[in-house]
Design a protein around this motif. Structure first.
Motif, short mmCIF file in Angstrom:
data_model
loop_
_atom_site.label_atom_id
_atom_site.label_comp_id
_atom_site.label_asym_id
_atom_site.label_seq_id
_atom_site.Cartn_x
_atom_site.Cartn_y
_atom_site.Cartn_z
N THR A 141 -11.14 -4.04 0.09
CA THR A 141 -12.25 -3.61 0.54
C THR A 141 -12.53 -3.50 -0.02
OG1 THR A 141 -10.52 -2.07 -0.17
CG2 THR A 141 -9.69 -2.28 1.64
N SER A 180 1.11 4.01 -3.11
CA SER A 180 1.12 5.37 -2.68
C SER A 180 2.14 6.05 -3.35
CB SER A 180 1.10 5.44 -1.73
OG SER A 180 0.77 7.29 -1.27
N SER A 210 -7.85 -5.02 -8.76
CA SER A 210 -8.44 -3.34 -8.47
C SER A 210 -8.13 -3.35 -10.03
CB SER A 210 -7.44 -2.87 -8.04
OG SER A 210 -7.85 -3.28 -6.39
N GLU A 223 -5.54 2.61 -1.36
CA GLU A 223 -5.74 2.93 -0.13
C GLU A 223 -7.49 1.92 -0.33
OE1 GLU A 223 -6.80 6.82 0.00
OE2 GLU A 223 -5.17 7.47 -0.03
N GLU A 224 -7.34 1.34 -1.29
CA GLU A 224 -9.13 0.58 -1.44
C GLU A 224 -8.32 -0.61 -2.75
OE1 GLU A 224 -13.10 3.26 -1.01
OE2 GLU A 224 -12.46 2.54 -3.53
N ARG A 236 0.90 -1.02 0.37
CA ARG A 236 0.03 -0.09 -0.08
C ARG A 236 0.92 1.28 0.07
NH1 ARG A 236 -5.08 -0.51 1.50
NH2 ARG A 236 -6.37 -2.30 2.19
N GLU A 295 -13.51 8.95 -6.87
CA GLU A 295 -12.96 9.07 -5.13
C GLU A 295 -12.17 7.44 -5.26
OE1 GLU A 295 -14.77 8.90 -1.44
OE2 GLU A 295 -16.00 9.92 -2.93
N ARG A 296 -13.16 6.70 -6.26
CA ARG A 296 -12.69 5.06 -6.72
C ARG A 296 -11.47 4.87 -7.16
NH1 ARG A 296 -15.81 6.50 -3.46
NH2 ARG A 296 -14.34 5.21 -1.87
N ILE A 305 -8.92 6.83 -8.02
CA ILE A 305 -7.61 7.05 -7.33
C ILE A 305 -7.71 6.49 -6.15
CG2 ILE A 305 -6.80 9.67 -5.66
CD1 ILE A 305 -8.79 10.90 -7.24
N LYS A 306 -8.37 6.59 -5.03
CA LYS A 306 -8.04 5.45 -3.72
C LYS A 306 -7.44 4.26 -4.05
CE LYS A 306 -11.40 7.49 -0.86
NZ LYS A 306 -10.51 7.67 0.24
N ALA A 307 -8.19 3.51 -5.63
CA ALA A 307 -7.43 2.60 -6.03
C ALA A 307 -6.14 2.35 -6.64
CB ALA A 307 -8.17 1.47 -7.40
N LYS A 325 -3.93 4.77 -5.17
CA LYS A 325 -3.09 5.34 -4.60
C LYS A 325 -2.55 3.50 -3.53
CE LYS A 325 -3.96 10.45 -3.88
NZ LYS A 325 -4.47 11.46 -2.77
#
Length: 167
Positions: free
Chosen positions: A165, A44, A90, A119-120, A40, A110-111, A113-115, A117
């Motif tokens: 997640t 990032s 992912s 984060e998801e 993770r 949002e999803r 960017i989180k993936a 990074k």
């Protein structure tokens, strides 16, 4: 030096700088949980350096470059044994499908960017053991649990679905 050679040089330099913290030797002896946490952090750092979502649209957090730049980066990345295995599903299947067909563009961004990074982590669930190909025979249901959704019954999926997640 061509643009692609310059890009390869930039990618190689960044990858080499990440080896002490994220490379194969840094991962030696880690538990799966520790390696996932390192992965993770790696994802990032890769995002922050501009090497995540290389060929994805800039309006969704990507770099807006071509497939050749993505392949060029991956050729450099694979030399070092970085902990990126956790993000393949992912970033390879469900997130691109969401990018293509998601109607709420703010939610999609949002999803994505989180993936990107790390984060998801998303997975794709394929079947349940007793369901076969008969949709009428499926027993798995999604029920609200006050915090989102919870799946009932057993299902099978790809390796790593237990760390996802998002599904």
């Amino acid at each position: 030096m061509s643009d692609l050679e310059a890009y390869r040089s930039k990618a190689a330099t960044w990858c080499e700088s990440a080896v002490p913290q994220f490379g194969k030797a840094a991962r030696k002896g880690l538990t799966v949980e520790q390696d996932l946490a390192l992965g993770r952090r790696y994802q990032s750092a890769k995002f922050d350096a501009g090497f995540a979502g290389i060929n994805w649209p800039t309006e969704l957090g990507g770099q807006g470059l071509g497939h050749i730049e993505k392949i060029t980066f991956e050729a450099e990345e694979m030399k070092h044994g970085f902990p990126n295995v956790y993000f393949g599903i992912s970033l390879g299947m469900p997130v691109p499908v969401l990018m293509q067909f998601g109607s709420d563009r703010e939610f999609v961004k949002e999803r994505v960017i989180k993936a990107l990074k790390g984060e998801e982590i998303w997975c794709q669930l394929f079947s349940e053991p007793s369901g076969g190909t008969d949709l009428a025979g499926l027993r798995t249901r999604a029920e609200t649990d006050g915090n989102g959704w919870r799946s009932t019954d057993r299902r099978s999926g790809p390796a790593g679905h237990n760390i996802a997640t998002m599904a």
